[in-house]
Design a protein around this motif. Structure first.
Motif, PDB file in Angstrom:
ATOM      1  N   LYS A 287       0.832  -1.201   0.000  1.00 19.63           N
ATOM      2  CA  LYS A 287       0.000   0.000   0.000  1.00 19.63           C
ATOM      3  C   LYS A 287       0.869   1.254   0.000  1.00 19.63           C
ATOM      4  CE  LYS A 287      -4.409  -1.057   0.806  1.00 19.63           C
ATOM      5  NZ  LYS A 287      -5.107  -0.944  -0.437  1.00 19.63           N
ATOM      6  N   SER A 288       0.305   2.322  -0.541  1.00 26.12           N
ATOM      7  CA  SER A 288       0.946   3.632  -0.418  1.00 26.12           C
ATOM      8  C   SER A 288       0.613   4.181   0.969  1.00 26.12           C
ATOM      9  CB  SER A 288       0.397   4.585  -1.478  1.00 26.12           C
ATOM     10  OG  SER A 288      -0.978   4.831  -1.246  1.00 26.12           O
ATOM     11  N   CYS A 289       1.301   5.204   1.389  1.00 27.40           N
ATOM     12  CA  CYS A 289       0.997   5.824   2.675  1.00 27.40           C
ATOM     13  C   CYS A 289      -0.430   6.381   2.678  1.00 27.40           C
ATOM     14  CB  CYS A 289       2.002   6.921   2.999  1.00 27.40           C
ATOM     15  SG  CYS A 289       3.647   6.283   3.367  1.00 27.40           S
ATOM     16  N   ARG A 290      -0.835   6.933   1.563  1.00 24.38           N
ATOM     17  CA  ARG A 290      -2.198   7.467   1.463  1.00 24.38           C
ATOM     18  C   ARG A 290      -3.222   6.350   1.658  1.00 24.38           C
ATOM     19  NH1 ARG A 290      -4.315  12.205  -1.701  1.00 24.38           N
ATOM     20  NH2 ARG A 290      -2.092  12.600  -1.790  1.00 24.38           N
TER      21      ARG A 290
ATOM     22  N   LYS B 219      -0.906  -4.239   7.636  1.00 27.91           N
ATOM     23  CA  LYS B 219       0.142  -4.710   8.549  1.00 27.91           C
ATOM     24  C   LYS B 219       1.504  -4.752   7.856  1.00 27.91           C
ATOM     25  CE  LYS B 219      -2.683  -7.237  11.785  1.00 27.91           C
ATOM     26  NZ  LYS B 219      -2.887  -8.450  12.556  1.00 27.91           N
ATOM     27  N   LEU B 220       1.529  -5.175   6.611  1.00 24.08           N
ATOM     28  CA  LEU B 220       2.787  -5.207   5.859  1.00 24.08           C
ATOM     29  C   LEU B 220       3.341  -3.797   5.706  1.00 24.08           C
ATOM     30  CD1 LEU B 220       4.894  -6.743   4.190  1.00 24.08           C
ATOM     31  CD2 LEU B 220       3.400  -6.438   2.212  1.00 24.08           C
ATOM     32  N   HIS B 221       2.487  -2.868   5.348  1.00 24.63           N
ATOM     33  CA  HIS B 221       2.925  -1.480   5.176  1.00 24.63           C
ATOM     34  C   HIS B 221       3.438  -0.916   6.501  1.00 24.63           C
ATOM     35  CE1 HIS B 221       3.040   2.532   3.330  1.00 24.63           C
ATOM     36  NE2 HIS B 221       2.659   2.951   4.531  1.00 24.63           N
ATOM     37  N   LEU B 222       2.693  -1.144   7.578  1.00 30.56           N
ATOM     38  CA  LEU B 222       3.086  -0.596   8.873  1.00 30.56           C
ATOM     39  C   LEU B 222       4.403  -1.179   9.373  1.00 30.56           C
ATOM     40  CD1 LEU B 222      -0.361  -0.419  10.699  1.00 30.56           C
ATOM     41  CD2 LEU B 222       0.958   1.465   9.716  1.00 30.56           C
TER      42      LEU B 222
ATOM     43  N   MET C  39       6.937  -1.602   7.697  1.00 34.40           N
ATOM     44  CA  MET C  39       8.044  -0.939   7.006  1.00 34.40           C
ATOM     45  C   MET C  39       7.983   0.584   7.032  1.00 34.40           C
ATOM     46  SD  MET C  39       8.509  -3.371   3.706  1.00 34.40           S
ATOM     47  CE  MET C  39       6.804  -3.718   3.310  1.00 34.40           C
ATOM     48  N   CYS C  40       6.926   1.157   7.591  1.00 39.85           N
ATOM     49  CA  CYS C  40       6.737   2.614   7.469  1.00 39.85           C
ATOM     50  C   CYS C  40       6.519   3.263   8.840  1.00 39.85           C
ATOM     51  CB  CYS C  40       5.554   2.892   6.541  1.00 39.85           C
ATOM     52  SG  CYS C  40       5.319   4.654   6.199  1.00 39.85           S
ATOM     53  N   ALA C  41       7.565   3.854   9.372  1.00 35.41           N
ATOM     54  CA  ALA C  41       7.493   4.517  10.678  1.00 35.41           C
ATOM     55  C   ALA C  41       6.512   5.702  10.697  1.00 35.41           C
ATOM     56  CB  ALA C  41       8.878   4.962  11.127  1.00 35.41           C
ATOM     57  N   PRO C  42       6.472   6.542   9.661  1.00 34.95           N
ATOM     58  CA  PRO C  42       5.505   7.650   9.705  1.00 34.95           C
ATOM     59  C   PRO C  42       4.046   7.170   9.794  1.00 34.95           C
ATOM     60  CG  PRO C  42       7.192   8.118   8.082  1.00 34.95           C
ATOM     61  CD  PRO C  42       7.391   6.693   8.515  1.00 34.95           C
ATOM     62  N   CYS C  43       3.719   6.089   9.125  1.00 33.84           N
ATOM     63  CA  CYS C  43       2.350   5.578   9.194  1.00 33.84           C
ATOM     64  C   CYS C  43       2.064   4.939  10.549  1.00 33.84           C
ATOM     65  CB  CYS C  43       2.076   4.599   8.055  1.00 33.84           C
ATOM     66  SG  CYS C  43       1.864   5.439   6.465  1.00 33.84           S
ATOM     67  N   ARG C  44       3.080   4.302  11.159  1.00 32.32           N
ATOM     68  CA  ARG C  44       2.898   3.769  12.514  1.00 32.32           C
ATOM     69  C   ARG C  44       2.635   4.924  13.479  1.00 32.32           C
ATOM     70  NH1 ARG C  44       7.326   0.552  11.004  1.00 32.32           N
ATOM     71  NH2 ARG C  44       8.749   1.807  12.284  1.00 32.32           N
ATOM     72  N   ASN C  45       3.340   6.025  13.290  1.00 31.44           N
ATOM     73  CA  ASN C  45       3.128   7.212  14.118  1.00 31.44           C
ATOM     74  C   ASN C  45       1.713   7.756  13.921  1.00 31.44           C
ATOM     75  OD1 ASN C  45       4.061   9.257  15.966  1.00 31.44           O
ATOM     76  ND2 ASN C  45       4.117  10.645  14.217  1.00 31.44           N
ATOM     77  N   PHE C  46       1.258   7.811  12.685  1.00 31.62           N
ATOM     78  CA  PHE C  46      -0.106   8.259  12.402  1.00 31.62           C
ATOM     79  C   PHE C  46      -1.110   7.363  13.132  1.00 31.62           C
ATOM     80  CE2 PHE C  46      -4.047   7.886   9.986  1.00 31.62           C
ATOM     81  CZ  PHE C  46      -4.463   9.204   9.947  1.00 31.62           C
ATOM     82  N   GLY C  47      -0.875   6.057  13.115  1.00 28.19           N
ATOM     83  CA  GLY C  47      -1.768   5.124  13.798  1.00 28.19           C
ATOM     84  C   GLY C  47      -1.834   5.385  15.294  1.00 28.19           C
TER      85      GLY C  47
END
Length: 64
Positions: free
Chosen positions: A2-5, A28-31, A33-41
């Motif tokens: 997935k993209s961040c969007r 879950k796969l995206h999260l 690998m993506c620290a900014p999206c984990r922060n958004f969560g």
């Protein structure tokens, strides 16, 4: 992946509905690998908790 969007959209939608298994797996796969999206969560979770507290009359008051 997935993209961040797309990931942030799914996180927002998960507040209103159950995600499909494929959506959950992709998110879950995206999260992973993506620290900014984990922060958004984390921020989304905190905002929901604060909103529920406000709607319920705020935090418990002690000593009154």
């Amino acid at each position: 992946m997935k993209s961040c969007r797309g990931a942030t959209r799914l996180m927002s939608e998960s507040q209103e509905r159950n995600l499909l298994f494929s959506e959950q797996a992709s998110l879950k796969l995206h999260l992973a690998m993506c620290a900014p999206c984990r922060n958004f969560g984390r921020q989304l979770h905190a905002l929901r908790r604060i909103s529920k507290s406000y709607a319920g009359g705020g935090p418990e008051k002690t000593g009154e």
